[in-house]
Motif scaffolding. Structure first.
Motif, mmCIF file in Angstrom:
data_model
loop_
_atom_site.group_PDB
_atom_site.id
_atom_site.type_symbol
_atom_site.label_atom_id
_atom_site.label_comp_id
_atom_site.label_asym_id
_atom_site.label_seq_id
_atom_site.Cartn_x
_atom_site.Cartn_y
_atom_site.Cartn_z
ATOM 1 N N THR A 1 0.816 -1.265 -0.110
ATOM 2 C CA THR A 1 -0.172 -0.087 0.067
ATOM 3 C C THR A 1 0.861 1.168 -0.117
ATOM 4 O OG1 THR A 1 -1.650 -1.093 1.271
ATOM 5 C CG2 THR A 1 -1.694 1.128 1.038
ATOM 6 N N GLN A 2 1.933 1.129 0.859
ATOM 7 C CA GLN A 2 2.719 2.278 0.980
ATOM 8 C C GLN A 2 3.531 2.618 -0.272
ATOM 9 O OE1 GLN A 2 5.093 2.847 5.088
ATOM 10 N NE2 GLN A 2 4.352 0.758 4.860
ATOM 11 N N LEU A 3 3.840 1.412 -1.034
ATOM 12 C CA LEU A 3 4.764 1.257 -2.235
ATOM 13 C C LEU A 3 3.539 2.034 -3.425
ATOM 14 C CD1 LEU A 3 6.777 -1.850 -2.354
ATOM 15 C CD2 LEU A 3 7.786 0.555 -2.219
ATOM 16 N N LEU A 4 2.370 1.824 -3.346
ATOM 17 C CA LEU A 4 1.311 2.145 -4.284
ATOM 18 C C LEU A 4 1.358 3.658 -3.981
ATOM 19 C CD1 LEU A 4 -1.123 -0.715 -4.401
ATOM 20 C CD2 LEU A 4 0.381 0.311 -6.430
ATOM 21 N N ILE A 5 1.215 4.234 -2.877
ATOM 22 C CA ILE A 5 1.171 5.685 -2.640
ATOM 23 C C ILE A 5 2.338 6.241 -2.914
ATOM 24 C CG2 ILE A 5 0.916 7.271 -0.527
ATOM 25 C CD1 ILE A 5 -0.995 5.301 0.714
ATOM 26 N N ALA A 6 3.326 5.933 -2.904
ATOM 27 C CA ALA A 6 4.320 6.531 -3.476
ATOM 28 C C ALA A 6 4.745 6.434 -5.049
ATOM 29 C CB ALA A 6 5.706 5.872 -2.820
ATOM 30 N N LEU A 7 4.346 5.321 -5.627
ATOM 31 C CA LEU A 7 4.437 5.413 -6.944
ATOM 32 C C LEU A 7 3.429 6.340 -7.699
ATOM 33 C CD1 LEU A 7 5.124 1.643 -7.791
ATOM 34 C CD2 LEU A 7 6.381 3.614 -7.828
ATOM 35 N N ASN A 8 2.021 6.181 -7.058
ATOM 36 C CA ASN A 8 1.006 7.237 -7.253
ATOM 37 C C ASN A 8 1.599 8.662 -7.460
ATOM 38 O OD1 ASN A 8 -1.751 7.653 -8.222
ATOM 39 N ND2 ASN A 8 -1.815 8.792 -6.429
ATOM 40 N N HIS A 9 2.082 8.822 -6.441
ATOM 41 C CA HIS A 9 2.699 10.259 -6.392
ATOM 42 C C HIS A 9 4.050 10.733 -7.282
ATOM 43 C CE1 HIS A 9 3.515 14.351 -4.655
ATOM 44 N NE2 HIS A 9 4.984 14.011 -4.441
ATOM 45 N N ILE A 10 4.765 9.768 -7.447
ATOM 46 C CA ILE A 10 5.880 9.958 -8.482
ATOM 47 C C ILE A 10 5.380 10.060 -9.925
ATOM 48 C CG2 ILE A 10 7.492 8.652 -9.602
ATOM 49 C CD1 ILE A 10 8.295 7.241 -6.618
ATOM 50 N N HIS A 11 4.485 8.964 -10.295
ATOM 51 C CA HIS A 11 3.744 9.114 -11.658
ATOM 52 C C HIS A 11 2.850 10.232 -11.900
ATOM 53 C CE1 HIS A 11 4.502 4.522 -11.584
ATOM 54 N NE2 HIS A 11 5.669 5.038 -11.665
ATOM 55 N N SER A 12 2.323 10.674 -10.751
ATOM 56 C CA SER A 12 1.237 11.812 -11.053
ATOM 57 C C SER A 12 2.058 13.012 -11.212
ATOM 58 C CB SER A 12 0.458 12.274 -9.830
ATOM 59 O OG SER A 12 1.287 12.412 -8.605
ATOM 60 N N ASN A 13 3.533 13.069 -10.942
ATOM 61 C CA ASN A 13 4.371 14.055 -11.366
ATOM 62 C C ASN A 13 5.184 13.965 -12.679
ATOM 63 O OD1 ASN A 13 4.430 16.541 -8.935
ATOM 64 N ND2 ASN A 13 3.998 14.619 -8.080
ATOM 65 N N ASN A 14 4.852 12.869 -13.535
ATOM 66 C CA ASN A 14 5.313 12.794 -14.739
ATOM 67 C C ASN A 14 6.772 12.203 -14.552
ATOM 68 O OD1 ASN A 14 2.902 13.264 -16.369
ATOM 69 N ND2 ASN A 14 3.480 15.493 -16.097
ATOM 70 N N ILE A 15 7.101 11.521 -13.298
ATOM 71 C CA ILE A 15 8.378 11.078 -13.145
ATOM 72 C C ILE A 15 8.196 9.380 -13.106
ATOM 73 C CG2 ILE A 15 10.149 10.975 -11.241
ATOM 74 C CD1 ILE A 15 9.296 13.835 -10.553
ATOM 75 N N ILE A 16 9.318 8.982 -13.534
ATOM 76 C CA ILE A 16 9.416 7.288 -13.577
ATOM 77 C C ILE A 16 10.735 7.171 -12.810
ATOM 78 C CG2 ILE A 16 9.724 5.390 -14.671
ATOM 79 C CD1 ILE A 16 8.990 7.078 -17.461
ATOM 80 N N HIS A 17 10.612 6.304 -11.672
ATOM 81 C CA HIS A 17 11.681 5.926 -11.072
ATOM 82 C C HIS A 17 12.744 5.128 -11.648
ATOM 83 C CE1 HIS A 17 14.032 3.930 -7.684
ATOM 84 N NE2 HIS A 17 13.466 4.687 -6.640
ATOM 85 N N CYS A 18 12.437 4.103 -12.305
ATOM 86 C CA CYS A 18 13.396 3.363 -13.132
ATOM 87 C C CYS A 18 14.109 2.201 -12.560
ATOM 88 C CB CYS A 18 14.259 4.313 -13.898
ATOM 89 S SG CYS A 18 13.290 5.342 -15.244
ATOM 90 N N ASP A 19 14.225 2.227 -11.213
ATOM 91 C CA ASP A 19 15.123 1.224 -10.507
ATOM 92 C C ASP A 19 14.322 0.712 -9.444
ATOM 93 O OD1 ASP A 19 16.975 -0.805 -10.320
ATOM 94 O OD2 ASP A 19 18.443 0.856 -9.538
ATOM 95 N N LEU A 20 12.892 0.371 -9.343
ATOM 96 C CA LEU A 20 12.414 0.099 -8.053
ATOM 97 C C LEU A 20 12.871 -1.319 -7.626
ATOM 98 C CD1 LEU A 20 10.459 1.202 -5.969
ATOM 99 C CD2 LEU A 20 8.750 -0.203 -7.352
ATOM 100 N N ASN A 21 13.530 -1.494 -6.769
ATOM 101 C CA ASN A 21 13.812 -3.017 -6.257
ATOM 102 C C ASN A 21 14.231 -2.967 -4.799
ATOM 103 O OD1 ASN A 21 16.904 -2.794 -5.516
ATOM 104 N ND2 ASN A 21 17.026 -1.667 -7.328
ATOM 105 N N PRO A 22 14.093 -3.980 -4.141
ATOM 106 C CA PRO A 22 14.114 -4.104 -2.744
ATOM 107 C C PRO A 22 15.032 -3.325 -1.935
ATOM 108 C CG PRO A 22 13.604 -6.469 -3.678
ATOM 109 C CD PRO A 22 14.155 -5.199 -4.485
ATOM 110 N N GLU A 23 16.297 -3.184 -2.548
ATOM 111 C CA GLU A 23 17.574 -2.535 -2.105
ATOM 112 C C GLU A 23 17.233 -1.150 -2.358
ATOM 113 O OE1 GLU A 23 21.206 -3.583 -3.955
ATOM 114 O OE2 GLU A 23 20.988 -5.742 -2.979
ATOM 115 N N ASN A 24 16.212 -0.310 -2.790
ATOM 116 C CA ASN A 24 15.839 0.952 -2.940
ATOM 117 C C ASN A 24 14.493 1.226 -1.969
ATOM 118 O OD1 ASN A 24 18.133 1.664 -4.349
ATOM 119 N ND2 ASN A 24 17.238 1.465 -6.391
ATOM 120 N N ILE A 25 14.302 0.469 -1.253
ATOM 121 C CA ILE A 25 13.318 0.745 -0.488
ATOM 122 C C ILE A 25 13.614 0.425 0.947
ATOM 123 C CG2 ILE A 25 10.795 -0.323 0.090
ATOM 124 C CD1 ILE A 25 10.591 -1.295 -2.778
#
Length: 469
Positions: free
Chosen positions: A273-297
């Motif tokens: 749920t927290q990851l979805l909230i983070a991604l929703n905020h990131i994507h709504s600002n037209n940004i792509i994280h590009c390297d989401l993986n367990p070491e970056n959380i």
């Protein structure tokens, strides 16, 4: 010896009481100083004096800030001390008071007057460029002039300072772009994380982009975004540094702490749920994280499941696709493996892989290279859809779909037979071949699995509704 005469000993005097008491009493009462090597006969003679021996005030070195002197008894003579004192240049006519420590904000001139012996020749000039100093790294073994190694990394010295404010405690990790340190902020009196970018221009540019993206994401909403908080950007000895909040272990270490066994499903729901909230905020600002993986959380605390998404050095804007946007292989979406056009949904593919890893303790697609990774994907997800095949053929004229035939297949539903169907469907929706059909972060927040998650009464649905409004 005449009464009132001070014997000229070859060794400097050593205080027989604590430094603090000495400094407090300098203006009140005369002091009796006892050298360590006074012959017994002379020592008895001194004791017989009814009046204390007067001191020549010129022979006493008094720092400008007596309150900065750390109280501790003197137990070793200068000659017998195993370590060379910072005050080894003190003359025999001076009282030796060692280990003066800066404990408050000071101007460069105050530091140079009080603590010159704690600064290298380089720092004596460098510190003049700063308005104030909060920490000077008095206990560190310092670099004298060269601060960057052959690979472009800043040379880390534990207990040294950064920016005359942050104390280096330990190296937390290093990567191809930077090093991350645990530091103590002597101005704010708190621990922080400091990322030091490599010296090469391309890494500095990447750091500038990361800071600007994080600054944007941190400051354009009042809601909790589950994204790392950045405090400031600085340049220190030609290296760009980013100061941020200090977090705990990463998600891979968290999985490892469970011996790579399945994690409680309620904890997985909360993290997702927290990851979805983070991604929703990131994507709504037209940004792509590009390297989401367990070491970056990262977990915020050791005993809680609150998380932060970190490491935006590969992040990019939706309408700009740089060549260096590279996903970690295990979490890389098919469109990235085939080098096709992509959008923010590559982060959703990574999320599906992470959720599977959390609920099973195993990596879903663990290919050794891009070709093997594609085979692993086909073996679980099946053949690409026709729209995806058309895109691949346009990119690669000689592509032959028949190459995928003969690969043994085990569907995701069969692998996750014992799991709630809502979880399985959520992962399937994240791992759709076609990113145009793949669910978005906002759709994920509305999914039956996430909507059914309760933290405390209706807290999660209310939080999701606030995000989606």
């Amino acid at each position: 010896m005449m009464e009132g005469e001070v014997i000229n000993f070859k060794r400097p005097y050593v205080l027989s009481s604590t430094r603090t008491r000495v400094m407090q009493s300098l203006k009140k009462d005369p002091l009796i100083l006892t050298p360590f090597d006074i012959p017994k006969a002379n020592r008895k003679a001194l004791i017989k004096f009814e009046a204390p021996i007067p001191l020549d005030k010129k022979s006493i070195v008094i720092p400008l800030n007596p309150t900065n002197i750390k109280a501790s008894p003197c137990t070793n003579s200068p000659k017998s001390s195993p370590h060379k004192s910072h005050h080894s240049r003190t003359s025999s006519q001076q009282i030796q008071i060692s280990s003066f420590i800066q404990t408050k904000k000071m101007t460069p001139s105050e530091v140079l007057t009080n603590f010159p012996y704690h600064l290298t020749d380089f720092e004596k000039n460098e510190i003049k460029n700063y308005n104030f100093s909060y920490f000077i790294g008095q206990d560190a073994v310092k670099q004298k002039s060269i601060f960057t190694d052959a690979s472009g990394n800043y040379i880390i010295k534990p207990k040294d300072h950064i920016f005359y404010r942050y104390e280096i405690i330990q190296l937390l990790g290093s990567g191809s772009y930077s090093q991350v340190l645990k530091c103590y902020d002597h101005k704010k009196n708190q621990h922080v994380a400091i990322k030091i970018l490599k010296l090469q221009p391309k890494y500095r540019e990447s750091g500038e982009i990361e800071y600007n993206i994080l600054n944007l994401l941190n400051n354009n909403t009042k809601n909790e975004t589950n994204i790392i908080k950045v405090y400031k950007k600085l340049v220190f000895r030609k290296h760009l540094i980013i100061v941020s909040e200090l977090l705990h272990q990463n998600l891979y270490q968290f999985i490892e702490s469970y011996d790579f066994k399945p994690i409680n499903i309620n904890i997985v729901k909360r993290i997702t749920t927290q990851l979805l909230i983070a991604l929703n905020h990131i994507h709504s600002n037209n940004i792509i994280h590009c390297d989401l993986n367990p070491e970056n959380i990262l977990l915020k605390n050791s005993n809680k499941s609150s998380i932060r998404v970190i490491d935006f050095c590969n992040a990019c804007f939706k309408n700009y696709y740089p060549n260096n946007c590279i996903q970690s292989l295990y979490y890389s979406a098919p469109e990235k493996l085939f080098k096709l056009d992509y959008d923010e949904k590559i982060d959703i593919w990574s999320l599906g892989c992470i959720v599977y890893e959390l609920i099973t303790g195993a990596v879903l697609f663990n290919g050794k290279n891009e070709h093997e990774q594609m085979i692993k994907i086909v073996s679980v997800i099946g053949f690409p859809s026709l729209p995806v095949i058309d895109k691949i053929k346009k990119k690669y004229k000689d592509f032959n779909i028949q190459a995928f035939k003969g690969i043994p297949k085990v569907s995701l539903r069969k692998i996750l037979t014992n799991y709630d169907i809502n979880i399985v469907e959520f992962i399937e929706d994240c791992l759709n071949w076609d990113y145009e059909v793949r669910i978005s972060a906002s759709e994920g927040l509305r999914s039956s699995w996430i909507k059914g998650h309760r933290r405390s009464l209706s807290e999660t649905p209310r939080m999701i509704n606030n995000i989606l409004m």
